[in-house]
Design an enzyme around this catalytic site. Structure first.
Site, PDB file in Angstrom:
ATOM      1  N   THR A  10      35.693 -43.385  52.666  1.00 34.16           N
ATOM      2  CA  THR A  10      36.282 -44.525  51.955  1.00 34.16           C
ATOM      3  C   THR A  10      35.290 -45.169  50.993  1.00 34.16           C
ATOM      4  O   THR A  10      35.577 -45.365  49.808  1.00 34.16           O
ATOM      5  CB  THR A  10      36.777 -45.566  52.973  1.00 34.16           C
ATOM      6  OG1 THR A  10      37.765 -44.964  53.813  1.00 34.16           O
ATOM      7  CG2 THR A  10      37.400 -46.751  52.263  1.00 34.16           C
ATOM      8  N   LYS A 102      25.619 -51.105  58.877  1.00 30.91           N
ATOM      9  CA  LYS A 102      25.143 -52.218  59.701  1.00 30.91           C
ATOM     10  C   LYS A 102      24.842 -51.770  61.127  1.00 30.91           C
ATOM     11  O   LYS A 102      23.973 -52.340  61.795  1.00 30.91           O
ATOM     12  CB  LYS A 102      26.146 -53.370  59.700  1.00 30.91           C
ATOM     13  CG  LYS A 102      27.322 -53.266  60.655  1.00 30.91           C
ATOM     14  CD  LYS A 102      28.467 -52.498  60.077  1.00 30.91           C
ATOM     15  CE  LYS A 102      29.646 -52.346  61.008  1.00 30.91           C
ATOM     16  NZ  LYS A 102      30.706 -51.505  60.407  1.00 30.91           N
ATOM     17  N   VAL A 129      27.033 -56.049  55.419  1.00 26.74           N
ATOM     18  CA  VAL A 129      27.629 -57.267  55.974  1.00 26.74           C
ATOM     19  C   VAL A 129      28.648 -57.830  54.992  1.00 26.74           C
ATOM     20  O   VAL A 129      28.325 -58.088  53.836  1.00 26.74           O
ATOM     21  CB  VAL A 129      26.554 -58.339  56.272  1.00 26.74           C
ATOM     22  CG1 VAL A 129      27.212 -59.610  56.804  1.00 26.74           C
ATOM     23  CG2 VAL A 129      25.534 -57.821  57.268  1.00 26.74           C
ATOM     24  N   GLY A 184      45.922 -49.284  59.020  1.00 30.42           N
ATOM     25  CA  GLY A 184      44.573 -48.846  58.684  1.00 30.42           C
ATOM     26  C   GLY A 184      43.526 -49.935  58.775  1.00 30.42           C
ATOM     27  O   GLY A 184      42.370 -49.731  58.405  1.00 30.42           O
ATOM     28  N   GLU A 187      40.651 -49.125  63.802  1.00 35.47           N
ATOM     29  CA  GLU A 187      40.414 -47.728  64.123  1.00 35.47           C
ATOM     30  C   GLU A 187      41.268 -47.304  65.323  1.00 35.47           C
ATOM     31  O   GLU A 187      41.801 -48.141  66.062  1.00 35.47           O
ATOM     32  CB  GLU A 187      38.935 -47.512  64.466  1.00 35.47           C
ATOM     33  CG  GLU A 187      37.974 -47.885  63.356  1.00 35.47           C
ATOM     34  CD  GLU A 187      38.002 -46.908  62.190  1.00 35.47           C
ATOM     35  OE1 GLU A 187      38.519 -45.786  62.364  1.00 35.47           O
ATOM     36  OE2 GLU A 187      37.523 -47.268  61.104  1.00 35.47           O
ATOM     37  N   ASP A 198      30.843 -55.096  66.401  1.00 31.47           N
ATOM     38  CA  ASP A 198      30.665 -55.006  64.950  1.00 31.47           C
ATOM     39  C   ASP A 198      30.190 -56.340  64.380  1.00 31.47           C
ATOM     40  O   ASP A 198      29.237 -56.396  63.597  1.00 31.47           O
ATOM     41  CB  ASP A 198      31.988 -54.597  64.294  1.00 31.47           C
ATOM     42  CG  ASP A 198      31.904 -54.566  62.779  1.00 31.47           C
ATOM     43  OD1 ASP A 198      31.409 -53.572  62.231  1.00 31.47           O
ATOM     44  OD2 ASP A 198      32.322 -55.554  62.151  1.00 31.47           O
ATOM     45  N   LYS A 202      26.385 -57.645  62.598  1.00 31.65           N
ATOM     46  CA  LYS A 202      26.295 -58.343  61.311  1.00 31.65           C
ATOM     47  C   LYS A 202      25.606 -59.693  61.452  1.00 31.65           C
ATOM     48  O   LYS A 202      24.764 -60.056  60.625  1.00 31.65           O
ATOM     49  CB  LYS A 202      27.690 -58.511  60.718  1.00 31.65           C
ATOM     50  CG  LYS A 202      28.342 -57.186  60.329  1.00 31.65           C
ATOM     51  CD  LYS A 202      29.800 -57.363  59.950  1.00 31.65           C
ATOM     52  CE  LYS A 202      30.446 -56.038  59.603  1.00 31.65           C
ATOM     53  NZ  LYS A 202      31.897 -56.177  59.339  1.00 31.65           N
TER      54      LYS A 202
END
Length: 427
Positions: A10, A102, A129, A184, A187, A198, A202
């Site tokens: 992507t 990250k 980030v 989308g 995940e 996640d 960050k």
């Protein structure tokens, strides 16, 4: 300038499109042509949504890392260990690095930036980030003269989308998660997002820059959104709050706290207006006061803009001969706050017996911990002969909070502690 691109998913496809479509503007900015010489992929024959010369594709990292013509490596392939070794080898071979990773930076960022500094190379990672929001550059450059003491951020678009839809549509977590996966935004395995990892990676990077302190992932206290219910959101709304997954980094004197957790924000806080997949970071500084950075936190082109902006920064430094000079060794040794030094308000929701004296017993527990109560709501449930009790405390430290939780769990008349959240009222 010869570039090696690692990853054509992507973000990688977005990088290619920008370099193809904005070449005149980039040449004007840098005085150089930016040419992708090789692209590392897993499958050369895979169909992609961007047109590239098949001769550029390779499945061997050596074609990039060992290629003496390639001066800059862009890493957007994701993952941790493979990306780490590729970036490390690239730096060891004298190549500048731009990365959006990250996950890798949270684990190995301190080591890799030190290696880049020793080699006199640039390693930039703005896209790691908040996607297209230039928050890292703002912390390193735009706000460098200020003393920052707090960051609050919505830095994960997946969880923000889920919480927005749960709140606005009054739908359960699992239902909205399934929709986010179909669209989308999430995940197939959403654990990293919904469990807060996640966002934790960050906020560790942001705290590291904002406080000039070697904050690491293990220093972040993490709690995700799986257990949030629409009932929690409705009750919070009655008290004047909205629910957000917040990455928080705060400094008092030379001690810091870093966390990711669901937080109740006052409805007039600017972060409550950030909806769906958008990200925002709210920054508190001694001189600047309060500022907020807002925008798309992910996506092909927004993230690719940040990657290519870093690329332009590297090229400009090459032209000027000042690569590797922007690194600043952390000024302060890491000092984390003790539980007694971390203060907040707290939201408690519990189910208890609906009999005389119940509320007195519950308030005794808060009183014994020296916590005063700000807001109280009791909702009888006649069928079960129980009542739902909601309490918002005044400011208390984390040690006091944990004492209350332990004692409430041991109190026979309290059947269940349904939910507990931190409350932030500073706007």
């Amino acid at each position: 300038m010869k570039i090696g691109l690692c990853g054509l998913g992507t973000v990688g496809a977005g990088v290619v499109k920008i370099l193809q479509n904005h070449q005149k503007e980039l040449h004007h900015q840098t005085g150089c042509e930016l040419e992708i010489m090789k692209i590392l992929v897993n499958d050369i024959h895979k169909k992609r949504n961007v047109q590239v010369d098949p001769d550029l594709l390779t499945t061997s990292s050596d074609d990039i890392v060992e290629n003496e013509e390639i001066q800059i490596v862009i890493e957007v392939m994701g993952g941790i260990d493979e990306a780490y070794h590729l970036v490390k080898r690239s730096l060891e071979n004298g190549k500048h690095v731009v990365t959006a990773n990250k996950d890798m930076l949270a684990e190995y960022g301190l080591e890799l930036t030190e290696l880049a500094r020793e080699k006199g190379l640039d390693m930039f990672y703005e896209a790691s980030v908040a996607g297209g929001i230039p928050i890292l550059r703002s912390l390193k450059e735009g706000l460098v003269s200020d003393r920052l003491h707090k960051l609050m951020g919505i830095v994960n678009g997946t969880t923000n989308y889920i919480l927005t839809k749960m709140d606005e549509d009054e739908r359960g977590f699992e239902d909205v998660l399934a929709e986010a996966q179909e669209l989308g935004y999430a995940e197939a395995d959403p654990s990293s997002d919904v469990d807060g990892l996640d966002a934790a990676r960050k906020i560790a990077l942001l705290a590291r820059l904002a406080f000039s302190m070697p904050v690491e992932l293990d220093d972040v206290e993490v709690r995700g959104i799986r257990k949030i219910s629409t009932e929690d959101m409705k009750l919070a709304d009655q008290f004047g709050y909205k629910m957000k997954l917040i990455g928080l980094a705060a400094r008092d004197e030379d001690k810091v706290e870093v966390s990711v957790e669901p937080v109740l924000l006052k409805k007039d806080h600017p972060l409550t207006s950030v909806k769906n997949e958008y990200n925002a970071v709210y920054v508190y500084g001694d001189a600047v006061g309060e500022t907020m950075f807002y925008g798309p936190g992910a996506g092909s082109l927004p993230t690719a803009v940040a990657v290519v902006s870093d690329l332009v920064g590297v090229v400009k430094n090459m032209v000027l001969g000042v690569n590797g000079t922007s690194y600043v060794i952390p000024q302060y040794a890491k000092q984390l706050k003790a539980k007694e030094e971390i203060y907040s308000k707290f939201f408690f929701r519990m189910e208890a017996e609906d009999v005389a004296g119940t509320f007195l017993e519950i308030t005794k527990i808060f009183t014994s911990a020296e916590i005063s109560l700000d807001k109280i709501l009791q909702l009888p449930k006649k069928k079960k002969q129980t009542a739902e009790i909601v309490i918002v405390t005044h400011l208390a430290n984390k040690a006091q909070f944990e004492q209350v939780v332990e004692n409430l769990n041991q109190l026979p008349i309290v059947h269940q502690l349904k939910s507990i959240y931190r409350v932030e009222e500073q706007a």
